[in-house]
Structure formats: structure tokens, C-alpha cells
Enzyme design. Structure first.
Site, PDB file in Angstrom:
ATOM      1  N   SER B  43       0.857  -1.176   0.000  1.00  0.00           N
ATOM      2  CA  SER B  43       0.000   0.000   0.000  1.00  0.00           C
ATOM      3  C   SER B  43       0.898   1.234   0.000  1.00  0.00           C
ATOM      4  O   SER B  43       2.067   1.065   0.144  1.00  0.00           O
ATOM      5  CB  SER B  43      -0.903  -0.023   1.216  1.00  0.00           C
ATOM      6  N   THR B  44       0.543   2.357  -0.079  1.00  0.00           N
ATOM      7  CA  THR B  44       0.033   3.350   0.824  1.00  0.00           C
ATOM      8  C   THR B  44       0.623   4.727   0.819  1.00  0.00           C
ATOM      9  O   THR B  44       1.793   4.873   0.535  1.00  0.00           O
ATOM     10  CB  THR B  44       0.244   2.888   2.274  1.00  0.00           C
ATOM     11  N   THR B  45      -0.157   5.660   1.310  1.00  0.00           N
ATOM     12  CA  THR B  45       0.418   6.890   1.858  1.00  0.00           C
ATOM     13  C   THR B  45      -0.209   7.136   3.213  1.00  0.00           C
ATOM     14  O   THR B  45      -1.435   7.156   3.332  1.00  0.00           O
ATOM     15  CB  THR B  45       0.124   8.108   0.960  1.00  0.00           C
TER      16      THR B  45
END
Lengths: 256, 273
Positions: B43-45
Site C-alpha cells: 500500500s500506501t500513503t
């Protein structure tokens, strides 16, 4: 000794007398339900006696501090591991008492060459709905008793009966709030204290015959060299952990 | 568990789990090749800023494996106890396990030792979990780089007790003063955070909850523009980023209504909705 049944029974009886003698002066614990949960309370002298076991389970005990601590850790560890390996909702008091504690108590009590636990335990479990609230008392010999509305532990059976009779006679009130529950609990505690201060032969009579004023005097006297301790499992608590110890201010508002 | 094997009690939940034969690490057979074509969810931030009342923690909702989006409602901002939150990036399977162990460890310490685990104790516990996971991180399949945010209630009333800690893969923790961000989209917004913190009209720390929320929504929007593994706001499905705050009174999750309102305010005037 084991192959002589009579001596075994005699040894068990001696053990019972010894343990009850040690427990008799213990400060009783009262458990009550109220409109937002369950409360456990006592008046102690320094040693903490009411503990959080798991999200919805609380414990209190009378007896030897070393035994209380050891058994408290046993049940806390078991609940914590079960709650982690499955889910916290899968931890339940019935399994903890009947499978883990009762068995341990009974085994220690009946192996007459080993040490016995000097302990009586009262556990409370906050149900998903108030009908599922449960108190479970475990005696030093492993006997388990379950109650729904209220429960007590005291030094001897007759002390407990005296306290229970008082609570059973109190008017049933589903909307009883925490303040009223603490007040009623303290009155029952005072009865327990009064019975335990009598000579053993007098406590056989469960007829207490003290009025409210005397109860308040007993509570006031106990508070001079001790402190009221109360823990609640409350449905209003945010998050999964429902236990909290009450602070002095909350307890004092309930005092007569 | 029986009375005979009650362990020595320092309130250490990890030893308790080991004692109960719970496998804390996954032992890969020797010679296991690097993950190569195994597609593991990533994922991701996530972004954390210190604002006027405490700390605000936000994360987008997308989980990806390779170039596929596998889930668009992932929770990457996890409440650990009443005053702490873990924001995760990397492999969600390991991150969720770490979060769960952490949550249970703090509770177990409180229940067994009859007091809350100290701030330093909490930080070390997380360090230990991340370090124990090093083998998986080196294999390239289970690396977790979290941000741990909490509110220190021992801070005097008039000061902001919000604290942000950043971890590396070996478990070292560093306190970030004003902000922290991690995950694949973080490179696109780290500079913006620095700029806002130093040159913004309202410094991050002086922002109220609404201002901080708007800023964070804009930051996530920016990250999602350049990073395919970060989702923005999905208007059709009404999926918002997760935003939590930690203040002296505890952890709160911003409601979808608040976020709808702040999202509208976060758009440039020409695109006002």
C-alpha cells in the site's frame, strides 16, 4: 494416609478448619449490578483487591496476598492468551472459572501433603446485554457458584449468608444507579464486617440485627484505617476494555 | 496453561505468547528465493501532523499487489489504545499482526502490572516487534515501516502533548517534531509538508482541526495523483481516507459527514463542489 479413608477425610476437615479460620477476618467483597454495568467493592487496608482480568471480566478475592496474586496471574494470563489467539469476544468467564480456576483450587485443596490456597474469589463478567451479566464465586475447595443480580464473598458461609439475605431483601430496582449500588454494597459489607467480628460460635446465627445507623458507624470506623475500593465494568466505556477503578471523588458522593 | 507454568511476571506479553507456543515469526525454509513473482499486498500513503490540539493521523484506503488494486477500503490507521495510533505502510498482513500484538501487549501490561506501560516502554515494544520481523523485511515480502503517534498526558495542560515517532526497518525510533509521512506516495508530499511547516500562512502546529483536515486531504490528493498505490477520494463509492485525531481526551475518528464537508472545502475554488 491415602489408603486410610477415614484419616484422609479427617485431614481434609482439618484443612477446611484451618483455611476458614484464616479467611474469617478477611474484608468481604460485594458485587452488584446497576443500570450501566456491574460494581465490585470492599474496604481494604492498603492491599489492592479488585482487578481487571480482561475486557469484560473483573476479579476480586479475599485470602492470602501471595495466593491471590498467583491465581490472579493464572487467570489473567489464560484470558490474555485466549483473547489474542482467537478474538477477545471468545474469552468467557464460564471457561475461565470451570476449566482453569476451579480445577486448580480443587487440586491444591485435596492434595493434603501440598500447600492449599487460602483464597475465595469473586469474578464478574459484563454480558452483551444486562441479562447476561454474571457473578461467579469460587471457594478455596473449587466449588463454583453463579449469581446474576448480586454476589458476595466473606470469611465464612454464614457471613456470606447474612450479607446475601440483606441484599436479597433490598427492593429490586432495575434502574439503580452506581451511587445507590455503592451505598447498598457498603451496607452489605458492614453486615459482613459485623458478623466476622463476632466470636465464631455467634456467627452461626445469620440474624444480624443491626440498623442502618450502626452500619454507617461500621463503615466510618473501617474508613479510619482503610479505604473503600470499587471497580466497575461499565457499558458506557468507550473501546473494548470495560473495566475501571472508581476514584475517591466518585466513591465519596455515594457515602451516607 | 496451568498454575505450574505461570511465567515470571514482568508483564511481557511476548514471552507469554512464546510460552503458549504462538509462532511470533514466520520461519521461511532456507534457500527460499526472493519473492520474485509472488504478489504480496502493499500500500500506501500515511501522513501524520501535529496540529493545535494534538496529532492528526491519516491514511488512504488502497491496497495493491503488483499493479493490481486488490482492495479499496483498507484501514491503515489503527487505534492501539486510548491515546495511541499506529499508521502502517508496507505489508498489511505483518502490520496488522504487529498492531494486534501491540494492542494486547499494552493491555496485558496494565492488567498484570497494575499500571499503564510508560511512553518509553511502548516505543521499545514496537521497536522489538519491528526488529523481530527483520528476516521477513529482508526477504522483501513482509517489511513494515510504521509511524507511531500518541498523546503524552504527562505534558503540562498548556502544551501540546502530541508525539510522532518514525521507525526504520531495524526498529530504531526517531521523534519527528511536526510531521511524518511514509509509504510509496510519501515522497511526493514530504517536501510539501516541510514547506507548509516552515513557510505556510498558518504553520501546521497552529492549525485547528478543520484546517489540518483540509490540509491533509489536499496532501493525500497530491500523493494519489503521482502514486498509483495511493487512492484519493472515491466520490462514487463515498470512500474517504481514514483520519483520526489524538488529543488529551483520547483518540477520535473523523466521521464521513465531517470529511464530506472538509473535502468540499479542500477543492480549489474553480472546482468548488
Amino acid at each position: 494416609m491415602r489408603d486410610e479413608p477415614y484419616r484422609w477425610i479427617e485431614a481434609i476437615q482439618d484443612r477446611r478448619d484451618y483455611i476458614e479460620d484464616q479467611l474469617r477476618v478477611g474484608s468481604p467483597v460485594v458485587g452488584l449490578t446497576y443500570n450501566e454495568g456491574m460494581v465490585l467493592l470492599t474496604i481494604g487496608r492498603g492491599q489492592r483487591k479488585i482487578f481487571e482480568v480482561h475486557d469484560r471480566i473483573a476479579l476480586s478475592a479475599i485470602g492470602h496476598p501471595a495466593d491471590i496474586e498467583r491465581l490472579r496471574m493464572l487467570v489473567t494470563d489464560t484470558a490474555s492468551v485466549q483473547g489474542f489467539q482467537n478474538a477477545t469476544e471468545d474469552v468467557n468467564l464460564h471457561r475461565l472459572t470451570n476449566f482453569v480456576l476451579a480445577h486448580t483450587f480443587k487440586q491444591a485443596f485435596e492434595s493434603i501433603v501440598g500447600e492449599a490456597y487460602i483464597i475465595k474469589m469473586l469474578l464478574a463478567e459484563l454480558g452483551r446485554t444486562s441479562e447476561h451479566n454474571r457473578f461467579t464465586g469460587i471457594n478455596y475447595d473449587g466449588n463454583v457458584r453463579t449469581d446474576a443480580e448480586f454476589s458476595v464473598i466473606g470469611g465464612t458461609e454464614s457471613i456470606e449468608t447474612g450479607m446475601q439475605n440483606y441484599l436479597a431483601a433490598a427492593p429490586v430496582d432495575a434502574d439503580r444507579d452506581l451511587t445507590d449500588a455503592i451505598r447498598l454494597g457498603l451496607e452489605a459489607w458492614a453486615i459482613g464486617r459485623e458478623l466476622s467480628s463476632r466470636e465464631p460460635e455467634d456467627t452461626e446465627s445469620e440474624d444480624v440485627q443491626i440498623d442502618t445507623e450502626q452500619m454507617h458507624e461500621i463503615i466510618a470506623a473501617a474508613r479510619e484505617d482503610g479505604e473503600i475500593e470499587a471497580g466497575v465494568l461499565e457499558t458506557t466505556q468507550h473501546g473494548t476494555s470495560k473495566f475501571r477503578l472508581l476514584n475517591v471523588k466518585e466513591i465519596e458522593t455515594a457515602l451516607p | 496453561m496451568s498454575i505450574k507454568n505461570v511465567i515470571n511476571h514482568k508483564g511481557d506479553f511476548l514471552s507469554l505468547l512464546q510460552h503458549a507456543n504462538y509462532p511470533l515469526q514466520i520461519d521461511l525454509p532456507s534457500g527460499t528465493p526472493d519473492h520474485g513473482d509472488v504478489e504480496i499486498a502493499h500500500s500506501t500513503t500515511v501522513v501524520v501532523v501535529r496540529y493545535r490540539d494534538g496529532v492528526m493521523i491519516a491514511g488512504d484506503r488502497r491496497a495493491t499487489a503488483g499493479t493490481s488494486v486488490i482492495y479499496d477500503r483498507a484501514e491503515k490507521v489503527l487505534q492501539i489504545d486510548k491515546h495511541s495510533v499506529l499508521a502502517i505502510s508496507g505489508s498489511p498482513a505483518i502490520a496488522y499482526e504487529i498492531a494486534r500484538i501491540l494492542e494486547h501487549s499494552f493491555q496485558y501490561f496494565r492488567r498484570s502490572q497494575l499500571q499503564e506501560l510508560s511512553l518509553e516502554g511502548k516505543l521499545r515494544m514496537l521497536s522489538r516487534l519491528i526488529r523481530d520481523n527483520l528476516a521477513m523485511a529482508l526477504q522483501g515480502i513482509g517489511g513494515v515501516i510504521p509511524i507511531f503517534a500518541l498523546y503524552d498526558r504527562d505534558t503540562p495542560e498548556e502544551e501540546n502533548g502530541g508525539k510522532i515517532y518514525f521507525y526504520d526497518a531495524l526498529g530504531a525510533h526517531f521523534e519527528n517534531v511536526n510531521f511524518a509521512t511514509t509509504g510509496s506516495g510519501s515522497i511526493w508530499i514530504r517536501g510539501v509538508l516541510r514547506y507548509l511547516s516552515r513557510f505556510g500562512d498558518t504553520p501546521l502546529e497552529a492549525m485547528d482541526e478543520r484546517q489540518a483536515t483540509i490540509t491533509i486531504l489536499r496532501l493525500l490528493d497530491t500523493a494519489s495523483e503521482y502514486d498509483a498505490a495511493t487512492s484519493g477520494y472515491n466520490a462514487r463509492a463515498q470512500i474517504f481516507p481514514t483520519i483520526k485525531t489524538i488529543t488529551r481526551s483520547g483518540v477520535e475518528t473523523l466521521s464521513d459527514e465531517d470529511l464530506t464537508d472538509c473535502y468540499a472545502a479542500a477543492q480549489p475554488e474553480s472546482e468548488a463542489v
